[in-house]
Design a protein around this motif. Structure first.
Motif, mmCIF file in Angstrom:
data_model
loop_
_atom_site.group_PDB
_atom_site.id
_atom_site.type_symbol
_atom_site.label_atom_id
_atom_site.label_comp_id
_atom_site.label_asym_id
_atom_site.label_seq_id
_atom_site.Cartn_x
_atom_site.Cartn_y
_atom_site.Cartn_z
ATOM 1 N N ILE A 199 -0.188 19.804 -40.704
ATOM 2 C CA ILE A 199 -1.208 19.213 -39.346
ATOM 3 C C ILE A 199 -1.885 17.961 -39.943
ATOM 4 O O ILE A 199 -2.955 18.311 -40.903
ATOM 5 N N LEU A 200 -1.740 17.028 -39.503
ATOM 6 C CA LEU A 200 -2.400 15.772 -39.765
ATOM 7 C C LEU A 200 -3.165 15.099 -38.570
ATOM 8 O O LEU A 200 -2.402 14.954 -37.611
ATOM 9 N N ASN A 201 -4.400 15.198 -38.749
ATOM 10 C CA ASN A 201 -5.115 14.751 -37.285
ATOM 11 C C ASN A 201 -6.058 13.511 -37.769
ATOM 12 O O ASN A 201 -6.312 13.275 -38.611
ATOM 13 N N LYS A 202 -6.234 12.887 -36.455
ATOM 14 C CA LYS A 202 -7.280 11.669 -36.415
ATOM 15 C C LYS A 202 -6.750 10.476 -37.610
ATOM 16 O O LYS A 202 -7.479 10.080 -38.355
ATOM 17 N N VAL A 203 -5.229 10.490 -37.416
ATOM 18 C CA VAL A 203 -4.729 9.333 -38.219
ATOM 19 C C VAL A 203 -4.833 8.085 -37.601
ATOM 20 O O VAL A 203 -4.359 7.788 -36.484
ATOM 21 N N ALA A 204 -5.334 6.917 -38.418
ATOM 22 C CA ALA A 204 -5.545 5.632 -37.737
ATOM 23 C C ALA A 204 -4.446 4.874 -37.987
ATOM 24 O O ALA A 204 -3.839 4.746 -39.177
ATOM 25 N N PHE A 205 -3.932 4.020 -37.021
ATOM 26 C CA PHE A 205 -2.901 3.138 -36.922
ATOM 27 C C PHE A 205 -3.373 1.861 -36.515
ATOM 28 O O PHE A 205 -4.188 1.757 -35.592
ATOM 29 N N GLU A 242 10.064 17.711 -40.425
ATOM 30 C CA GLU A 242 10.482 17.107 -39.080
ATOM 31 C C GLU A 242 9.155 17.070 -38.171
ATOM 32 O O GLU A 242 8.411 17.840 -38.148
ATOM 33 N N LEU A 243 9.170 15.957 -37.301
ATOM 34 C CA LEU A 243 8.034 16.195 -36.456
ATOM 35 C C LEU A 243 8.204 17.048 -35.109
ATOM 36 O O LEU A 243 9.271 16.882 -34.450
ATOM 37 N N VAL A 244 7.104 17.905 -34.965
ATOM 38 C CA VAL A 244 7.295 18.646 -34.063
ATOM 39 C C VAL A 244 6.339 18.480 -32.740
ATOM 40 O O VAL A 244 6.728 18.597 -31.738
ATOM 41 N N ASP A 245 5.350 17.892 -32.917
ATOM 42 C CA ASP A 245 4.148 17.440 -31.858
ATOM 43 C C ASP A 245 3.210 16.557 -32.319
ATOM 44 O O ASP A 245 3.080 16.015 -33.634
ATOM 45 N N ARG A 246 3.048 15.567 -31.309
ATOM 46 C CA ARG A 246 2.088 14.315 -31.531
ATOM 47 C C ARG A 246 1.334 14.333 -30.405
ATOM 48 O O ARG A 246 1.570 14.511 -29.286
ATOM 49 N N TRP A 247 -0.114 14.011 -30.702
ATOM 50 C CA TRP A 247 -0.973 13.924 -29.691
ATOM 51 C C TRP A 247 -2.005 12.554 -29.744
ATOM 52 O O TRP A 247 -1.980 12.321 -31.048
ATOM 53 N N SER A 248 -2.305 11.806 -28.831
ATOM 54 C CA SER A 248 -3.059 10.671 -28.851
ATOM 55 C C SER A 248 -4.323 11.074 -28.914
ATOM 56 O O SER A 248 -4.750 11.891 -28.154
ATOM 57 N N ILE A 249 -5.317 10.200 -29.225
ATOM 58 C CA ILE A 249 -6.820 10.534 -29.301
ATOM 59 C C ILE A 249 -7.387 8.962 -29.030
ATOM 60 O O ILE A 249 -8.012 8.343 -30.005
ATOM 61 N N SER A 265 -7.589 -0.206 -33.322
ATOM 62 C CA SER A 265 -6.713 0.766 -34.080
ATOM 63 C C SER A 265 -6.337 1.799 -32.881
ATOM 64 O O SER A 265 -7.098 2.008 -31.734
ATOM 65 N N GLU A 266 -5.473 2.646 -33.206
ATOM 66 C CA GLU A 266 -5.055 3.859 -32.400
ATOM 67 C C GLU A 266 -5.122 4.740 -33.218
ATOM 68 O O GLU A 266 -5.000 4.936 -34.590
#
Length: 285
Positions: A199-205, A242-249, A265-266
């Motif tokens: 689980i990786l959260n608050k990743v800046a793109f 494999e990617l199971v879930d993604r959420w935007s912040i 940034s996103e």
């Protein structure tokens, strides 16, 4: 001949009005004990734009600031706030509860002084991992150990070497990747074995090429990375995830104060699992 001043308003009310405006303008100065420095602009949170982590770190040193995160003076900055559950924590809590039957050992990479351990205890009371291990830089780990010992937090463990954590069922990185000085794949490969869940959260793109800015955190200037999401996903999936879930912040979108032309940034969060790792907490295909 003496000049005559003609006015339709008495002089006294005009003076009173001018003095009143002056008093209003001085209120901030009076409120802070007459210290002019409080009227100066606040320090920029984000400054500079650099091609990589090391160049940004060198710029922090050149600026005369405390460079990077590995300092005891940085440890208490925003600690109380980070120990509270924030809106972007709820997807993480959802997956931790869903996976609780599979998680015995959790490695909290970049877990500071155990802020998520403290924030999540009440929400995960019935599905708590047997071992919660925080991995962070030495200065933060030392401060965390001292605080945990003082507060009797015997279930919270700290390491500065991921191999010391042993095999883990899940690696949690909440707000880790912005400050990580190596590729995330290299971090994962330092573990005894790849964790089945990630689980990786608050990743800046950002759109286009990645870049690094400097974030002011207390007395320090810390390199803050904004990645390219496609390259990030390729890096993780190349390890067998494999990617199971993604959420935007959306609330964690940032603009570099000195480079607004680079755009905002996103921020997003992710749950990955190893392709061969399937437990009762997994979402159906």
């Amino acid at each position: 001949m003496m000049a005559t001043v003609h006015t339709t308003r008495p002089i006294t009310p005009l003076l009173r009005s001018a003095v009143g405006r002056l008093r209003f303008s001085l209120r901030p100065l009076q409120a802070f004990g007459g210290r002019l420095r409080y009227l100066l602009p606040r320090p920029r949170r984000f400054s500079g734009c650099y091609p990589d982590y090391q160049t940004a770190l060198a710029a922090a040193r050149a600026a005369g600031a405390m460079p990077g995160y590995d300092h005891a003076e940085v440890a208490p900055v925003s600690f109380d706030r980070m120990c509270r559950v924030a809106p972007w924590d709820y997807p993480v809590l959802f997956w931790l509860q869903r996976l609780s039957g599979d998680i015995r050992t959790l490695v909290d990479a970049g877990g500071h002084m155990g802020t998520k351990y403290l924030a999540f205890r009440a929400q995960l009371a019935t599905s708590w991992p047997d071992r919660w291990i925080v991995y962070d830089v030495p200065a933060i780990v030392e401060a965390g150990r001292q605080r945990a010992a003082a507060e009797g937090l015997t279930g919270l463990h700290f390491v500065t070497d991921l191999r010391e954590a042993g095999p883990a069922d899940l690696l949690l990185g909440s707000g880790l990747l912005q400050y990580l000085d190596i590729p995330v794949s290299q971090l994962l490969l330092r573990m005894v074995a790849l964790p089945p869940h990630l689980i990786l959260n608050k990743v800046a793109f950002r759109k286009g090429a990645p870049h690094v800015t400097l974030e002011r955190i207390g007395p320090a200037l810390v390199p803050y990375q904004m990645r390219n999401e496609e390259a990030f996903l390729d890096e993780i999936t190349a390890l067998g995830y494999e990617l199971v879930d993604r959420w935007s912040i959306p609330s964690l979108s940032h603009v570099i104060d000195t480079h607004p032309e680079m755009g905002a940034s996103e921020s997003a969060g992710f749950y990955f699992r190893l392709r061969e790792a399937r437990g009762r907490g997994d979402a159906p295909d």
